[in-house]
Design a protein around this motif. Sequence first.
Motif, PDB file in Angstrom:
ATOM      1  N   PHE A  65       0.857  -1.179   0.000  1.00  0.00           N
ATOM      2  CA  PHE A  65       0.000   0.000   0.000  1.00  0.00           C
ATOM      3  C   PHE A  65       0.895   1.231   0.000  1.00  0.00           C
ATOM      4  O   PHE A  65       2.109   1.136   0.214  1.00  0.00           O
ATOM      5  CB  PHE A  65      -0.944   0.033   1.211  1.00  0.00           C
ATOM      6  N   LEU A  66       0.293   2.367  -0.241  1.00  0.00           N
ATOM      7  CA  LEU A  66       0.981   3.648  -0.182  1.00  0.00           C
ATOM      8  C   LEU A  66       0.198   4.555   0.762  1.00  0.00           C
ATOM      9  O   LEU A  66      -1.026   4.641   0.668  1.00  0.00           O
ATOM     10  CB  LEU A  66       1.051   4.282  -1.576  1.00  0.00           C
ATOM     11  N   THR A  67       0.917   5.209   1.680  1.00  0.00           N
ATOM     12  CA  THR A  67       0.273   6.125   2.624  1.00  0.00           C
ATOM     13  C   THR A  67       0.384   7.554   2.103  1.00  0.00           C
ATOM     14  O   THR A  67       1.490   8.082   1.969  1.00  0.00           O
ATOM     15  CB  THR A  67       0.913   6.027   4.018  1.00  0.00           C
ATOM     16  N   PRO A  68      -0.742   8.191   1.791  1.00  0.00           N
ATOM     17  CA  PRO A  68      -0.691   9.579   1.321  1.00  0.00           C
ATOM     18  C   PRO A  68      -0.455  10.524   2.492  1.00  0.00           C
ATOM     19  O   PRO A  68      -0.595  10.137   3.650  1.00  0.00           O
ATOM     20  CB  PRO A  68      -2.076   9.787   0.717  1.00  0.00           C
ATOM     21  N   PRO A  69      -0.123  11.774   2.216  1.00  0.00           N
ATOM     22  CA  PRO A  69       0.002  12.747   3.304  1.00  0.00           C
ATOM     23  C   PRO A  69      -1.372  13.158   3.812  1.00  0.00           C
ATOM     24  O   PRO A  69      -2.381  12.986   3.124  1.00  0.00           O
ATOM     25  CB  PRO A  69       0.713  13.925   2.638  1.00  0.00           C
ATOM     26  N   PHE A  70      -1.408  13.699   5.014  1.00  0.00           N
ATOM     27  CA  PHE A  70      -2.613  14.339   5.503  1.00  0.00           C
ATOM     28  C   PHE A  70      -2.501  15.832   5.174  1.00  0.00           C
ATOM     29  O   PHE A  70      -1.442  16.431   5.391  1.00  0.00           O
ATOM     30  CB  PHE A  70      -2.726  14.158   7.027  1.00  0.00           C
ATOM     31  N   VAL A  71      -3.508  16.419   4.593  1.00  0.00           N
ATOM     32  CA  VAL A  71      -4.863  15.980   4.479  1.00  0.00           C
ATOM     33  C   VAL A  71      -5.017  15.160   3.191  1.00  0.00           C
ATOM     34  O   VAL A  71      -4.441  15.492   2.169  1.00  0.00           O
ATOM     35  CB  VAL A  71      -5.819  17.182   4.510  1.00  0.00           C
ATOM     36  N   THR A  72      -5.794  14.069   3.282  1.00  0.00           N
ATOM     37  CA  THR A  72      -5.881  13.124   2.173  1.00  0.00           C
ATOM     38  C   THR A  72      -6.824  13.658   1.095  1.00  0.00           C
ATOM     39  O   THR A  72      -7.918  13.150   0.874  1.00  0.00           O
ATOM     40  CB  THR A  72      -6.342  11.755   2.690  1.00  0.00           C
ATOM     41  N   SER A 244      -1.592   6.862  -6.831  1.00  0.00           N
ATOM     42  CA  SER A 244      -2.804   7.628  -6.592  1.00  0.00           C
ATOM     43  C   SER A 244      -2.552   8.623  -5.465  1.00  0.00           C
ATOM     44  O   SER A 244      -1.438   8.724  -4.951  1.00  0.00           O
ATOM     45  CB  SER A 244      -3.967   6.686  -6.251  1.00  0.00           C
ATOM     46  N   ASP A 245      -3.606   9.352  -5.097  1.00  0.00           N
ATOM     47  CA  ASP A 245      -3.473  10.437  -4.130  1.00  0.00           C
ATOM     48  C   ASP A 245      -4.097  10.140  -2.776  1.00  0.00           C
ATOM     49  O   ASP A 245      -3.724  10.729  -1.769  1.00  0.00           O
ATOM     50  CB  ASP A 245      -4.081  11.722  -4.695  1.00  0.00           C
ATOM     51  N   HIS A 246      -5.073   9.258  -2.740  1.00  0.00           N
ATOM     52  CA  HIS A 246      -5.776   8.941  -1.495  1.00  0.00           C
ATOM     53  C   HIS A 246      -6.713   7.775  -1.757  1.00  0.00           C
ATOM     54  O   HIS A 246      -6.936   7.381  -2.914  1.00  0.00           O
ATOM     55  CB  HIS A 246      -6.588  10.144  -0.986  1.00  0.00           C
ATOM     56  N   GLY A 247      -7.274   7.228  -0.697  1.00  0.00           N
ATOM     57  CA  GLY A 247      -8.258   6.164  -0.830  1.00  0.00           C
ATOM     58  C   GLY A 247      -9.677   6.710  -0.802  1.00  0.00           C
ATOM     59  O   GLY A 247      -9.945   7.839  -1.227  1.00  0.00           O
ATOM     60  N   MET A 248     -10.590   5.914  -0.261  1.00  0.00           N
ATOM     61  CA  MET A 248     -12.005   6.295  -0.226  1.00  0.00           C
ATOM     62  C   MET A 248     -12.695   5.443   0.833  1.00  0.00           C
ATOM     63  O   MET A 248     -12.344   4.267   1.020  1.00  0.00           O
ATOM     64  CB  MET A 248     -12.644   6.056  -1.591  1.00  0.00           C
ATOM     65  N   MET A 359      -6.703   2.521   6.918  1.00  0.00           N
ATOM     66  CA  MET A 359      -6.415   1.765   5.707  1.00  0.00           C
ATOM     67  C   MET A 359      -7.278   2.212   4.535  1.00  0.00           C
ATOM     68  O   MET A 359      -6.832   2.166   3.377  1.00  0.00           O
ATOM     69  CB  MET A 359      -6.594   0.265   5.953  1.00  0.00           C
ATOM     70  N   ASP A 360      -8.482   2.688   4.805  1.00  0.00           N
ATOM     71  CA  ASP A 360      -9.342   3.153   3.720  1.00  0.00           C
ATOM     72  C   ASP A 360      -8.768   4.378   3.000  1.00  0.00           C
ATOM     73  O   ASP A 360      -9.197   4.691   1.880  1.00  0.00           O
ATOM     74  CB  ASP A 360     -10.744   3.489   4.241  1.00  0.00           C
ATOM     75  N   MET A 361      -7.837   5.078   3.620  1.00  0.00           N
ATOM     76  CA  MET A 361      -7.223   6.253   2.992  1.00  0.00           C
ATOM     77  C   MET A 361      -5.965   5.892   2.201  1.00  0.00           C
ATOM     78  O   MET A 361      -5.424   6.723   1.474  1.00  0.00           O
ATOM     79  CB  MET A 361      -6.880   7.311   4.041  1.00  0.00           C
ATOM     80  N   LYS A 362      -5.485   4.683   2.345  1.00  0.00           N
ATOM     81  CA  LYS A 362      -4.241   4.299   1.678  1.00  0.00           C
ATOM     82  C   LYS A 362      -4.514   3.918   0.225  1.00  0.00           C
ATOM     83  O   LYS A 362      -5.634   3.573  -0.154  1.00  0.00           O
ATOM     84  CB  LYS A 362      -3.554   3.181   2.448  1.00  0.00           C
ATOM     85  N   THR A 363      -3.478   3.972  -0.581  1.00  0.00           N
ATOM     86  CA  THR A 363      -3.666   3.849  -2.011  1.00  0.00           C
ATOM     87  C   THR A 363      -2.631   2.897  -2.624  1.00  0.00           C
ATOM     88  O   THR A 363      -1.990   2.123  -1.903  1.00  0.00           O
ATOM     89  CB  THR A 363      -3.624   5.257  -2.651  1.00  0.00           C
ATOM     90  N   ASP A 382       5.334   5.699   2.743  1.00  0.00           N
ATOM     91  CA  ASP A 382       4.733   7.017   2.563  1.00  0.00           C
ATOM     92  C   ASP A 382       5.017   7.552   1.160  1.00  0.00           C
ATOM     93  O   ASP A 382       6.129   7.402   0.629  1.00  0.00           O
ATOM     94  CB  ASP A 382       5.285   8.015   3.580  1.00  0.00           C
ATOM     95  N   SER A 383       4.044   8.236   0.591  1.00  0.00           N
ATOM     96  CA  SER A 383       4.204   8.763  -0.771  1.00  0.00           C
ATOM     97  C   SER A 383       5.305   9.815  -0.868  1.00  0.00           C
ATOM     98  O   SER A 383       5.783  10.100  -1.967  1.00  0.00           O
ATOM     99  CB  SER A 383       2.880   9.351  -1.267  1.00  0.00           C
ATOM    100  N   ILE A 384       5.717  10.387   0.249  1.00  0.00           N
ATOM    101  CA  ILE A 384       6.797  11.387   0.261  1.00  0.00           C
ATOM    102  C   ILE A 384       8.084  10.820  -0.342  1.00  0.00           C
ATOM    103  O   ILE A 384       8.932  11.561  -0.856  1.00  0.00           O
ATOM    104  CB  ILE A 384       7.047  11.863   1.715  1.00  0.00           C
ATOM    105  N   HIS A 385       8.222   9.493  -0.328  1.00  0.00           N
ATOM    106  CA  HIS A 385       9.459   8.855  -0.794  1.00  0.00           C
ATOM    107  C   HIS A 385       9.474   8.605  -2.304  1.00  0.00           C
ATOM    108  O   HIS A 385      10.501   8.160  -2.830  1.00  0.00           O
ATOM    109  CB  HIS A 385       9.674   7.541  -0.047  1.00  0.00           C
ATOM    110  N   ILE A 386       8.373   8.890  -3.001  1.00  0.00           N
ATOM    111  CA  ILE A 386       8.363   8.709  -4.453  1.00  0.00           C
ATOM    112  C   ILE A 386       9.285   9.727  -5.121  1.00  0.00           C
ATOM    113  O   ILE A 386       9.950   9.424  -6.127  1.00  0.00           O
ATOM    114  CB  ILE A 386       6.931   8.824  -5.004  1.00  0.00           C
TER     115      ILE A 386
END
Length: 475
Positions: A65-72, A244-248, A359-363, A382-386
């Motif tokens: 999975f990928l963890t987006p930053p907050f705010v998602t 992606s940018d966030h989950g749902m 987990m619903d926010m992860k992408t 975390d997506s910061i590492h892309i």
Amino acid sequence: MAGSVALALLLPLLLCGIHGHPVPGAKAFNKLLLISFDGFRWDYDQDVDTPHLDQLAQDGVKAKFLTPPFVTMTSPSHFTTISGRWIEDHGVIHNMMFDTETGKKHNFQTTQRKNEWWDNGLLPLWITAQRQGRKSASFHYPGGASTYQGQAVYRTVIEPYFHPNGNETEWRENIDIVLDWFTREAFDFVTLYYGEPDNVGHSVGPETEERRTIIRQIDRTVGYLREAIQRHNLTHSLNVIITSDHGMTTIKQQPNITEILLSKYINFGDLVKFHIVDYGGFGMLLPKPGKEESVYQALKNAHPHLHVYRKDEFPERFHYAKHERVLPILLYADLGYHISARLVIHFNKGDHGFDNDYMDMKTIFRAFGPDFKKNYLAEGFDSIHIYPLMCKLLGVTPEPHNGSLAITQAMLSDSFIQQTGETPTRPPEIGPGSTGTLTGSLLRNIAIGLGTVMGVLVVLFIAAVSYTAVQRKKM
């Protein structure tokens, strides 16, 4: 005369160096395509048949999975990916640009056209790559239409107003356009954005057949992408990252339970000068002068599923609250709850903007191409590492950033590591705050400029001496 000719030939090349172009003959790096499918939750491929995404995992890299930053949210998260900075550093704190004095709020599409919302002193990868001799483009990607420190992305296609996000034929056409940029116009780095499955997730919810249908469409598009890469003869020269940018998450349709209506607890007319609420599970308030404590005390224990903070007390783990644009009172709800101001005007059946620990926010994260390993399963990150990963793939010296190449380097093929070395080109910046980025970029650009100017002066001197010698011979 010979000296004048030499100067005329050399001067344009030397002046190019002022913009940070690399020395000719440097190692050639492969091209890079970054694709974002908005709102693609990490597990959307687990309840539907996705043969192309499955094959991609065998032929490349998949993260759990990928963890987006907050705010998602879409714009903040995308700009973290392209800049390598936390939201409190890059300043794109919301999908909507707003003005607390006039009360004006610009919607997502209008905000894409507001340069002042994006250009906050940091350089996204498009511009950094261009300054180092690469050719960059953006196709519908958030932030791509702006200029940064006066420099625009070489080519930008901005998403039109009221754009129909789900047209599969157009999706394929966009892929062909982008791949033509790589093959016919020698682009090195392109970002491509799709607005699905976010729209379907909002309108009907994530746990629906309609969402599964759009995932099948995305999977077919991935298959078309891979076929088109072969057709354009890019198989051995193009790396691709899909993310992606966030989950749902599902918003339960129980307004008396899941709607958190702030007007039940505070009088907006008396206490609040400006608010940006009504957009999911997150919001901010600007109290009227002298009313901040009253607003905070009235809301902090108002609802069991509402979290209320003063700006300076907001959890550090979010890396969000330290930017000057962030308002004094911050609110976020538990998963599945929605925050409204005066009236319930939000009827989405799915939403995001919640705590990125859910987990619903992860992408998703997928990658393939000549420089990636095959059949490699990575842990979530975390997506910061892309950002440092993309810099490594492009051979670009990164701006100071919050990511670390150490998190993603194991995804890269052994041959690529052997050619480029295992040490990141520059250590990441540690800690929040954009001062380091501004200072580092400024000093680096000054150094490049001074070095180039010195080179120009030397050439001018040599040309002048040569010209003088020629004239003396004529005498």
